[in-house]
Design a protein around this motif. Structure first.
Motif, PDB file in Angstrom:
ATOM      1  N   ARG A 316       2.272 -15.147   1.693  1.00  0.00           N
ATOM      2  CA  ARG A 316       2.362 -16.244   2.655  1.00  0.00           C
ATOM      3  C   ARG A 316       1.198 -17.215   2.500  1.00  0.00           C
ATOM      4  NH1 ARG A 316       3.662 -12.127   6.329  1.00  0.00           N
ATOM      5  NH2 ARG A 316       1.568 -12.279   7.277  1.00  0.00           N
ATOM      6  N   LEU A 317       0.013 -16.647   2.176  1.00  0.00           N
ATOM      7  CA  LEU A 317      -1.163 -17.510   1.974  1.00  0.00           C
ATOM      8  C   LEU A 317      -1.223 -18.101   0.575  1.00  0.00           C
ATOM      9  CD1 LEU A 317      -4.002 -15.435   3.712  1.00  0.00           C
ATOM     10  CD2 LEU A 317      -2.808 -17.420   4.605  1.00  0.00           C
ATOM     11  N   ASN A 318      -0.330 -17.615  -0.292  1.00  0.00           N
ATOM     12  CA  ASN A 318      -0.342 -18.041  -1.707  1.00  0.00           C
ATOM     13  C   ASN A 318      -1.709 -17.757  -2.332  1.00  0.00           C
ATOM     14  OD1 ASN A 318       0.804 -19.062  -4.033  1.00  0.00           O
ATOM     15  ND2 ASN A 318       0.227 -21.198  -3.570  1.00  0.00           N
ATOM     16  N   ALA A 319      -2.197 -16.555  -2.064  1.00  0.00           N
ATOM     17  CA  ALA A 319      -3.524 -16.174  -2.556  1.00  0.00           C
ATOM     18  C   ALA A 319      -3.504 -15.962  -4.057  1.00  0.00           C
ATOM     19  CB  ALA A 319      -3.980 -14.885  -1.867  1.00  0.00           C
ATOM     20  N   ASP A 320      -4.579 -16.418  -4.723  1.00  0.00           N
ATOM     21  CA  ASP A 320      -4.718 -16.260  -6.167  1.00  0.00           C
ATOM     22  C   ASP A 320      -5.267 -14.862  -6.458  1.00  0.00           C
ATOM     23  OD1 ASP A 320      -5.085 -16.442  -8.851  1.00  0.00           O
ATOM     24  OD2 ASP A 320      -6.727 -17.916  -8.741  1.00  0.00           O
ATOM     25  N   LYS A 321      -4.376 -13.945  -6.844  1.00  0.00           N
ATOM     26  CA  LYS A 321      -4.807 -12.563  -7.045  1.00  0.00           C
ATOM     27  C   LYS A 321      -5.328 -12.288  -8.451  1.00  0.00           C
ATOM     28  CE  LYS A 321      -4.959 -10.015  -4.436  1.00  0.00           C
ATOM     29  NZ  LYS A 321      -6.107  -9.845  -3.534  1.00  0.00           N
ATOM     30  N   SER A 322      -5.460 -13.380  -9.233  1.00  0.00           N
ATOM     31  CA  SER A 322      -6.119 -13.182 -10.539  1.00  0.00           C
ATOM     32  C   SER A 322      -7.589 -12.835 -10.331  1.00  0.00           C
ATOM     33  CB  SER A 322      -5.975 -14.444 -11.396  1.00  0.00           C
ATOM     34  OG  SER A 322      -6.608 -15.552 -10.756  1.00  0.00           O
ATOM     35  N   VAL A 323      -8.086 -13.286  -9.188  1.00  0.00           N
ATOM     36  CA  VAL A 323      -9.426 -12.878  -8.769  1.00  0.00           C
ATOM     37  C   VAL A 323      -9.234 -11.926  -7.584  1.00  0.00           C
ATOM     38  CG1 VAL A 323     -11.682 -13.624  -7.923  1.00  0.00           C
ATOM     39  CG2 VAL A 323     -10.389 -15.085  -9.489  1.00  0.00           C
ATOM     40  N   LEU A 324      -9.673 -10.702  -7.726  1.00  0.00           N
ATOM     41  CA  LEU A 324      -9.332  -9.630  -6.776  1.00  0.00           C
ATOM     42  C   LEU A 324      -9.824  -9.887  -5.353  1.00  0.00           C
ATOM     43  CD1 LEU A 324      -7.758  -7.009  -6.987  1.00  0.00           C
ATOM     44  CD2 LEU A 324      -9.903  -5.789  -7.326  1.00  0.00           C
ATOM     45  N   ILE A 325     -10.913 -10.633  -5.239  1.00  0.00           N
ATOM     46  CA  ILE A 325     -11.489 -10.837  -3.910  1.00  0.00           C
ATOM     47  C   ILE A 325     -10.638 -11.736  -3.036  1.00  0.00           C
ATOM     48  CG2 ILE A 325     -12.900 -12.863  -4.515  1.00  0.00           C
ATOM     49  CD1 ILE A 325     -15.129 -11.696  -2.775  1.00  0.00           C
ATOM     50  N   ASN A 326      -9.771 -12.525  -3.645  1.00  0.00           N
ATOM     51  CA  ASN A 326      -8.958 -13.459  -2.861  1.00  0.00           C
ATOM     52  C   ASN A 326      -7.939 -12.701  -2.010  1.00  0.00           C
ATOM     53  OD1 ASN A 326     -10.245 -15.729  -3.902  1.00  0.00           O
ATOM     54  ND2 ASN A 326      -8.851 -15.852  -5.663  1.00  0.00           N
ATOM     55  N   GLY A 327      -7.699 -13.247  -0.785  1.00  0.00           N
ATOM     56  CA  GLY A 327      -6.709 -12.634   0.088  1.00  0.00           C
ATOM     57  C   GLY A 327      -7.210 -11.321   0.679  1.00  0.00           C
ATOM     58  N   ARG A 328      -6.238 -10.573   1.164  1.00  0.00           N
ATOM     59  CA  ARG A 328      -6.562  -9.257   1.739  1.00  0.00           C
ATOM     60  C   ARG A 328      -6.415  -8.185   0.678  1.00  0.00           C
ATOM     61  NH1 ARG A 328      -3.131  -8.564   7.102  1.00  0.00           N
ATOM     62  NH2 ARG A 328      -4.180  -6.528   7.025  1.00  0.00           N
ATOM     63  N   ASN A 329      -7.283  -7.129   0.793  1.00  0.00           N
ATOM     64  CA  ASN A 329      -7.277  -6.077  -0.224  1.00  0.00           C
ATOM     65  C   ASN A 329      -7.546  -4.716   0.410  1.00  0.00           C
ATOM     66  OD1 ASN A 329      -7.325  -7.639  -2.985  1.00  0.00           O
ATOM     67  ND2 ASN A 329      -8.783  -8.696  -1.652  1.00  0.00           N
ATOM     68  N   LEU A 330      -7.083  -3.698  -0.272  1.00  0.00           N
ATOM     69  CA  LEU A 330      -7.454  -2.332   0.073  1.00  0.00           C
ATOM     70  C   LEU A 330      -8.750  -1.972  -0.643  1.00  0.00           C
ATOM     71  CD1 LEU A 330      -4.031  -0.455  -0.171  1.00  0.00           C
ATOM     72  CD2 LEU A 330      -5.360  -0.834   1.913  1.00  0.00           C
ATOM     73  N   THR A 331      -9.599  -1.195  -0.004  1.00  0.00           N
ATOM     74  CA  THR A 331     -10.820  -0.702  -0.645  1.00  0.00           C
ATOM     75  C   THR A 331     -10.736   0.822  -0.763  1.00  0.00           C
ATOM     76  OG1 THR A 331     -12.015  -0.407   1.437  1.00  0.00           O
ATOM     77  CG2 THR A 331     -12.166  -2.591   0.387  1.00  0.00           C
ATOM     78  N   ASN A 332     -11.451   1.346  -1.731  1.00  0.00           N
ATOM     79  CA  ASN A 332     -11.462   2.802  -1.890  1.00  0.00           C
ATOM     80  C   ASN A 332     -12.119   3.494  -0.697  1.00  0.00           C
ATOM     81  OD1 ASN A 332     -14.008   1.803  -2.531  1.00  0.00           O
ATOM     82  ND2 ASN A 332     -14.338   3.198  -4.263  1.00  0.00           N
ATOM     83  N   PHE A 333     -13.107   2.814  -0.098  1.00  0.00           N
ATOM     84  CA  PHE A 333     -13.777   3.405   1.065  1.00  0.00           C
ATOM     85  C   PHE A 333     -12.842   3.431   2.279  1.00  0.00           C
ATOM     86  CE2 PHE A 333     -17.828   3.252   3.887  1.00  0.00           C
ATOM     87  CZ  PHE A 333     -17.798   4.639   3.989  1.00  0.00           C
ATOM     88  N   GLY A 334     -12.067   2.341   2.465  1.00  0.00           N
ATOM     89  CA  GLY A 334     -11.120   2.292   3.578  1.00  0.00           C
ATOM     90  C   GLY A 334     -10.054   3.367   3.449  1.00  0.00           C
ATOM     91  N   LEU A 335      -9.539   3.565   2.222  1.00  0.00           N
ATOM     92  CA  LEU A 335      -8.538   4.616   2.006  1.00  0.00           C
ATOM     93  C   LEU A 335      -9.139   6.005   2.214  1.00  0.00           C
ATOM     94  CD1 LEU A 335      -6.380   3.460  -1.054  1.00  0.00           C
ATOM     95  CD2 LEU A 335      -5.788   3.473   1.372  1.00  0.00           C
ATOM     96  N   PHE A 336     -10.398   6.141   1.819  1.00  0.00           N
ATOM     97  CA  PHE A 336     -11.047   7.441   1.999  1.00  0.00           C
ATOM     98  C   PHE A 336     -11.212   7.761   3.487  1.00  0.00           C
ATOM     99  CE2 PHE A 336     -15.024  10.016   2.228  1.00  0.00           C
ATOM    100  CZ  PHE A 336     -14.474  11.174   1.706  1.00  0.00           C
ATOM    101  N   ARG A 337     -11.578   6.747   4.296  1.00  0.00           N
ATOM    102  CA  ARG A 337     -11.683   6.972   5.743  1.00  0.00           C
ATOM    103  C   ARG A 337     -10.339   7.409   6.320  1.00  0.00           C
ATOM    104  NH1 ARG A 337     -13.908   1.932   5.979  1.00  0.00           N
ATOM    105  NH2 ARG A 337     -12.236   1.256   7.394  1.00  0.00           N
ATOM    106  N   LYS A 338      -9.269   6.748   5.865  1.00  0.00           N
ATOM    107  CA  LYS A 338      -7.937   7.117   6.350  1.00  0.00           C
ATOM    108  C   LYS A 338      -7.583   8.536   5.914  1.00  0.00           C
ATOM    109  CE  LYS A 338      -4.017   6.453   8.352  1.00  0.00           C
ATOM    110  NZ  LYS A 338      -3.938   6.359   9.812  1.00  0.00           N
ATOM    111  N   TYR A 339      -7.963   8.879   4.699  1.00  0.00           N
ATOM    112  CA  TYR A 339      -7.697  10.234   4.206  1.00  0.00           C
ATOM    113  C   TYR A 339      -8.423  11.276   5.058  1.00  0.00           C
ATOM    114  CZ  TYR A 339      -7.839  14.398   1.313  1.00  0.00           C
ATOM    115  OH  TYR A 339      -7.729  15.690   0.866  1.00  0.00           O
ATOM    116  N   VAL A 340      -9.686  10.988   5.386  1.00  0.00           N
ATOM    117  CA  VAL A 340     -10.461  11.929   6.205  1.00  0.00           C
ATOM    118  C   VAL A 340      -9.830  12.074   7.587  1.00  0.00           C
ATOM    119  CG1 VAL A 340     -12.691  12.322   7.332  1.00  0.00           C
ATOM    120  CG2 VAL A 340     -12.613  11.535   4.952  1.00  0.00           C
ATOM    121  N   ASP A 341      -9.368  10.949   8.162  1.00  0.00           N
ATOM    122  CA  ASP A 341      -8.697  11.005   9.471  1.00  0.00           C
ATOM    123  C   ASP A 341      -7.473  11.908   9.418  1.00  0.00           C
ATOM    124  OD1 ASP A 341     -10.414   9.432  10.912  1.00  0.00           O
ATOM    125  OD2 ASP A 341      -9.347   7.558  10.488  1.00  0.00           O
TER     126      ASP A 341
END
Length: 421
Positions: A316-341
């Motif tokens: 919807r935002l037409n984010a340029d994902k050729s650069v990973l930082i653009n738009g919203r992203n998942l992080t390994n730390f965020g997934l790890f927190r969810k895994y621990v929960d």
């Protein structure tokens, strides 16, 4: 009259039959009377003791109530035998010393002193019996009964000492107690700690601050263990290293301490510990890495749902994902927190009815703390430690799967390997 005639029997025998001098006959009569009286007193004492040990003890063992068992345990009947024996001697003193009225006064004083002492020991055994009996009552098991018993004992001893002083000095009790009123300031100073302890015991009991069996922590006195005795002067704590710490009872209301009873009565024991994650290992995840995380069962549904939401948002935002930082992203730390929960929620040792979460704390020079906040079902210390160790064993072993690193200071071996490179 007949008793006096009987006590002078040997005097008449020595005077009339053996024709001894009157003074010698009087002293020999006294000696024989004293020996006979002591023998009779000993016989009475033994009879009472045998009766106590055989008849009374047997009846106590057969009765349904425990009160008489505690009377036997605290030797109440033995003290009663002593008192009755002394009373027997007291009754015979006027007849034995009929020829020695001056000695009679001192003998009666001595017997009076013994009577007071035996009355005090008898009352003490009865009070100890009440203490033991009250501890068998469920509602009083964890109350400081011993403190109140000690107060009664102090009162009994004070009265006993006043009576003894009255016997020795031949002064009336009224005058002595009046004199004690004038010394009240001195008595308050002498018994300051006792009075403070008594007041503290009442407040501890009424406010339900501490009970027998409570686990308390008082760092000021090095106390960390279970309370096993509360008396007038002190509270005794058996620490977990089997040492014993004695704390003045008054300090339980004047100083702060931690009582773990609330934890014991609650549904779980808190687990609150953090793992330090190396900040440089936290990163965004590319699509290939996200696909790998979908294979982890506890978070596969979450990864699918979350990645779908993020992709829709970025489109919807037409984010340029050729650069990973653009738009919203998942992080390994965020997934790890969810895994621990999710891991904590499915762990049977964790109480699900209480707070369960993992949370990221403020960054520190040693890394990013990931704190586990939950409650174990089992509150026993040993089991609790095992449960917490199992949880963190799993978490520490899971960290590399999320391409994260735990922060730790380098060792000599690490430095040696680095220098070799």
């Amino acid at each position: 009259m007949e008793t006096k005639v009987l006590t002078r029997y040997f005097y008449r025998l020595f005077k009339e039959e053996f024709e001894l001098q009157e003074q010698l006959a009087i002293y020999l009569n006294l000696l024989i009377n004293v020996v006979v009286t002591l023998l009779l007193a000993y016989v009475i004492y033994k009879v009472l003791r045998v009766f106590s040990e055989n008849v009374v003890h047997r009846l106590a063992s057969k009765s349904k109530t425990q009160f008489d068992d505690f009377l036997v345990k605290n030797k109440t009947f033995l003290h009663l035998s002593n008192l009755l024996t002394v009373n027997f001697i007291s009754f015979l003193i006027p007849f034995i010393l009929v020829d020695f009225p001056s000695f009679e006064v001192y003998a009666e004083k001595l017997v009076g002193l013994l009577t007071v002492v035996f009355v005090i020991t008898l009352l003490r055994s009865i009070l100890l019996t009440f203490k033991d009996f009250l501890k068998t009552i469920e509602s009083l098991k964890d109350k400081p009964v011993e403190s109140y018993i000690q107060v009664f004992m102090i009162v009994v001893w004070l009265i006993g000492i006043v009576i003894i002083f009255s016997i020795i000095t031949d002064r009336s009790l009224t005058k002595l107690f009046t004199g004690l009123g004038a010394l009240s300031a001195v008595l308050l100073l002498v018994f300051k700690d006792t009075i403070l302890g008594f007041v503290a015991s009442i407040q501890v009991s009424v406010n339900d601050t501490v009970r027998l069996g409570d686990w308390i922590t008082m760092e000021k006195y090095g106390a960390d263990g279970d309370v096993f005795e509360i008396n007038l002067a002190s509270v005794k704590v058996r620490n977990f290293d089997n040492t014993i710490t004695t704390i003045p009872t008054y300090y339980l209301i004047s100083d702060s301490f931690k009582n773990w009873r609330g934890m014991s009565q609650s549904g779980g024991r808190r687990i609150k510990r953090a793992v330090l994650i190396k900040a440089s290992s936290i990163q965004f995840l590319n699509p290939d890495e996200i696909s790998e995380f979908k294979n982890i069962q506890l978070i596969s549904d979450y990864v699918n749902k979350r990645s779908s939401e993020i992709n829709s948002h970025n489109e919807r935002l037409n984010a340029d994902k050729s650069v990973l930082i653009n738009g919203r992203n998942l992080t390994n730390f965020g997934l790890f927190r969810k895994y621990v929960d999710e891991y904590l929620k499915q762990n049977p040792a964790v109480n699900k009815d209480m707070m369960v979460m993992s949370r990221q704390l403020a960054p520190t020079p040693n890394g990013i703390p990931l704190e586990i906040y939950a409650f174990s079902q089992d509150k026993i210390w040993k089991n609790y430690e095992h449960i917490m160790a199992d949880i963190f064993d799993h978490i520490l072993a899971s960290i590399p799967y999320f391409k994260l690193e735990v922060f730790e200071y380098p060792t000599g071996k690490d430095l040696h390997i680095k220098l070799k490179k």
